[in-house]
Structure formats: structure tokens, C-alpha cells
Design a protein around this motif. Sequence first.
Motif, PDB file in Angstrom:
ATOM      1  N   UNK A 140       0.842  -1.207   0.000  1.00  0.00           N
ATOM      2  CA  UNK A 140       0.000   0.000   0.000  1.00  0.00           C
ATOM      3  C   UNK A 140       0.867   1.243   0.000  1.00  0.00           C
ATOM      4  N   UNK A 141       0.198   2.380  -0.093  1.00  0.00           N
ATOM      5  CA  UNK A 141       0.814   3.677   0.185  1.00  0.00           C
ATOM      6  C   UNK A 141       0.158   4.174   1.470  1.00  0.00           C
ATOM      7  N   UNK A 142       0.870   4.052   2.557  1.00  0.00           N
ATOM      8  CA  UNK A 142       0.280   4.374   3.849  1.00  0.00           C
ATOM      9  C   UNK A 142       0.247   5.868   4.121  1.00  0.00           C
ATOM     10  N   UNK A 143       1.052   6.638   3.399  1.00  0.00           N
ATOM     11  CA  UNK A 143       1.008   8.102   3.482  1.00  0.00           C
ATOM     12  C   UNK A 143       1.059   8.676   2.074  1.00  0.00           C
ATOM     13  N   UNK A 308      -2.990  10.261   5.651  1.00  0.00           N
ATOM     14  CA  UNK A 308      -3.179   8.814   5.627  1.00  0.00           C
ATOM     15  C   UNK A 308      -4.406   8.451   4.789  1.00  0.00           C
ATOM     16  N   UNK A 309      -4.229   7.921   3.590  1.00  0.00           N
ATOM     17  CA  UNK A 309      -5.378   7.573   2.754  1.00  0.00           C
ATOM     18  C   UNK A 309      -6.122   6.367   3.304  1.00  0.00           C
ATOM     19  N   UNK A 310      -7.413   6.344   3.076  1.00  0.00           N
ATOM     20  CA  UNK A 310      -8.243   5.231   3.558  1.00  0.00           C
ATOM     21  C   UNK A 310      -7.982   3.964   2.766  1.00  0.00           C
ATOM     22  N   UNK A 311      -7.825   4.098   1.457  1.00  0.00           N
ATOM     23  CA  UNK A 311      -7.623   2.941   0.593  1.00  0.00           C
ATOM     24  C   UNK A 311      -6.136   2.637   0.436  1.00  0.00           C
ATOM     25  N   UNK A 312      -5.798   1.383   0.130  1.00  0.00           N
ATOM     26  CA  UNK A 312      -4.378   1.039  -0.058  1.00  0.00           C
ATOM     27  C   UNK A 312      -3.714   1.863  -1.151  1.00  0.00           C
ATOM     28  N   UNK A 313      -4.440   2.125  -2.234  1.00  0.00           N
ATOM     29  CA  UNK A 313      -3.899   2.927  -3.332  1.00  0.00           C
ATOM     30  C   UNK A 313      -4.966   3.913  -3.795  1.00  0.00           C
ATOM     31  N   UNK A 314      -4.536   5.122  -4.094  1.00  0.00           N
ATOM     32  CA  UNK A 314      -5.433   6.155  -4.603  1.00  0.00           C
ATOM     33  C   UNK A 314      -4.854   6.700  -5.902  1.00  0.00           C
ATOM     34  N   UNK A 315      -5.690   7.285  -6.771  1.00  0.00           N
ATOM     35  CA  UNK A 315      -5.167   7.876  -8.012  1.00  0.00           C
ATOM     36  C   UNK A 315      -4.076   8.911  -7.747  1.00  0.00           C
ATOM     37  N   UNK A 316      -4.276   9.768  -6.739  1.00  0.00           N
ATOM     38  CA  UNK A 316      -3.272  10.778  -6.424  1.00  0.00           C
ATOM     39  C   UNK A 316      -1.969  10.141  -5.965  1.00  0.00           C
ATOM     40  N   UNK A 318      -0.795   7.067  -6.562  1.00  0.00           N
ATOM     41  CA  UNK A 318      -0.114   6.363  -7.645  1.00  0.00           C
ATOM     42  C   UNK A 318       0.499   7.346  -8.642  1.00  0.00           C
ATOM     43  N   UNK A 319      -0.162   8.474  -8.846  1.00  0.00           N
ATOM     44  CA  UNK A 319       0.398   9.498  -9.728  1.00  0.00           C
ATOM     45  C   UNK A 319       1.711  10.030  -9.170  1.00  0.00           C
ATOM     46  N   UNK A 320       1.740  10.299  -7.867  1.00  0.00           N
ATOM     47  CA  UNK A 320       2.966  10.775  -7.230  1.00  0.00           C
ATOM     48  C   UNK A 320       4.063   9.713  -7.288  1.00  0.00           C
ATOM     49  N   UNK A 321       3.690   8.463  -7.046  1.00  0.00           N
ATOM     50  CA  UNK A 321       4.671   7.387  -7.052  1.00  0.00           C
ATOM     51  C   UNK A 321       5.282   7.212  -8.440  1.00  0.00           C
ATOM     52  N   UNK A 322       4.439   7.243  -9.462  1.00  0.00           N
ATOM     53  CA  UNK A 322       4.937   7.123 -10.835  1.00  0.00           C
ATOM     54  C   UNK A 322       5.778   8.327 -11.231  1.00  0.00           C
TER      55      UNK A 322
END
Length: 348
Positions: A140-143, A308-316, A318-322
Amino acid sequence: MSTYALERGFLNRLLASVTTVALLFTLTSCTSQHSQSNNSAVASSNTKANPAEAKTRVLRVGFISSESKLPIRPEGWALKKGTLTPALKSLGITEVKFFPFVGGPSLNEALVSDQLDIGLYGDTPALVGRAVGLPTRLINQTRVGQNAWLVTKKNGPRSVAQLKGTKIGVAKGTYPHRYLMGLLDNKGLTKNVNVVQIPSADAKAALERGDIAAYPFAMGTGPMLVAQGFPVIDQAKDHQGLVGTGVSVVTENLLSRYPQLPQKWNQIRQQALQDIKANPEEFYQFAAQASGNVPLAIVKESYPLDLYPTEPFTPQGLKLLNSTKQFLADQKLLKSDFDIKDWQISNP
């Protein structure tokens, strides 16, 4: 030598070190004396795999901190509240131990040497590790939206432009490092500053001595120094794409034995986050104590609940990660490129 050359040299050495460790299955020396003691502590708790361990084992989790004994996030909260370990018992996990590391590179070394099962850390070191073949999967992305504060020495530069011709310190291989790289690139200062490696624990003293003109601090430390009168001339949150994300990764070795762990881990995290949002003041009291009795105002600025996002992955997220991965690839700071989708665990 240009900043790009310095950064490439550092990360190339890091990549070579991690690759060698992976091939030899031995732990190289960590980035500081503190991180060496961390690895010793992890090693002392590690039990070699055996048939009995298939049903019972300690889950070893590494996280980044210079002060805290527990991660200031839902996972740490769940352990404090006593809900983390019981929720994992159905998988055969009877205990969870958290180990603090001063930086992502040393946490990567512990993962590759099988001294950790899960890593909670910044996106930049996690991406670098994956690019050299570190056998992890993304839970996940926990933050999402981790800020960084560019702090200067007192009576020093008062703007980013005034950093031209100065020496800037940074803990290389961390998410504030990626922020600094991006900021200097955006401002056209990449070839006009000298970036040097300084552990975050030594940065305040280096600023006070005047050894460096500025340093990008992570959450917790940044607001604390600002409160102490150190000037802040820039923040990651003021630039699109330069804030960091915190990720959770699991080793493929552990995942092969506990394929249901990611889903269970995310369920625990979501339940803990719901409890945090229902009891924010209690969470901040926990965060202040875990950080060494840091003032509440500092922890609230460092760890806003929307981090802290509620879902494991969010569009925002994943965009930052990419975006971070693409930046590192463009600067030739990744040994190999890869697709984030191939790294993610499906339906975690």
C-alpha cells in the motif's frame, strides 16, 4: 563536480552495494553507527526458518525514525491499542516487532538480507531498491503527501535563489532528497550548488556550525527546527509532484508463505485509521509520546490526518509514485525501469 554527478555517484554506489548483498546474502555495513545497532537488534530477534515456523513466527517490521520506537501511522497505533497482533493470529503470526532505521538505504539492506519482513518507508528508497532487484511487493501507500521543509542556517539564505554557490546537506536516498533534487532542477540550480551527504541526526549541528547553508528535513524534525527559530525558505507541499509518499512493502519470501497477509494487513490499517479519525486528540498524544514528548503543535503539523489515505492505493498516490519513479529514471538514478503495476499486489 556537478550535483547530478554527485547524486549519480552516490546512488550507483548504493545500487552496487545492495546488488552485492543480494548475491552474497550477507548484510553490508549500514549508513551509520545507529543503523548498525538497528540491524543487530533485528538479527538477534530473527529465528531461522524451520518447519515449526510455518505455523508460528514473529513478524519483523522496519520503519524510519530517529526518535520513535513505534511508527506514527495506523500500524503503530494498532499495536499500541492491542489490535494488531490478535488480528494476525489466524495467519500463524504470534508477535509483531517494530525496528526503527535512520534511513531508507539501511532498511533496504535489512530487507535484502532477510532481517525484515515488511518495510514502512519513503517511496524513493523503496523504488531504488526495487530497481536493483530487491525482492519486495508493494502492499500500500500508507502516506500520501509527505511534506519536507528546506531549512537554512540562521542569518543565512532567505530564498531558494540565494542558495546559488552554497553547500546543501541531505540524507541521500530519502524522500527529502528527491524533493531537493526536484526543487533544484525546477529552479535551474542543479549545477550551481554543492550537495553533500549528511545524516539527518547531524544536520542541525551542521547548520549551527555553518558547514552547510540549508538542509531538507522530513516530518517531525522540520517543524521542530522552525519552532526553534531556524528559517524555512521552501516546502515540498508548495510544489506539484514534489511531496513524498510512504509505502509498505513485503518481502516475496514472506509473501510466498503468507499470501493472505497483505489483505489482512490493509484491513487492520483501515480499522486503525477509522479509530484514529474518531479519536484524533488521543492519536496526537500517542504521536507526541512516541516522538519523545514532542509538542502537540509540532506533531499536528507533521502528521495531519489527511496524510493517511483510507484505501491502499489512490489515483493521487499512484500518480505521485509514478512521477517520482519517472524522475529518478530520467536522471539515470534507477538501475532498471519497471512498471509500478507489476510491483503492486493485486487486490491487497
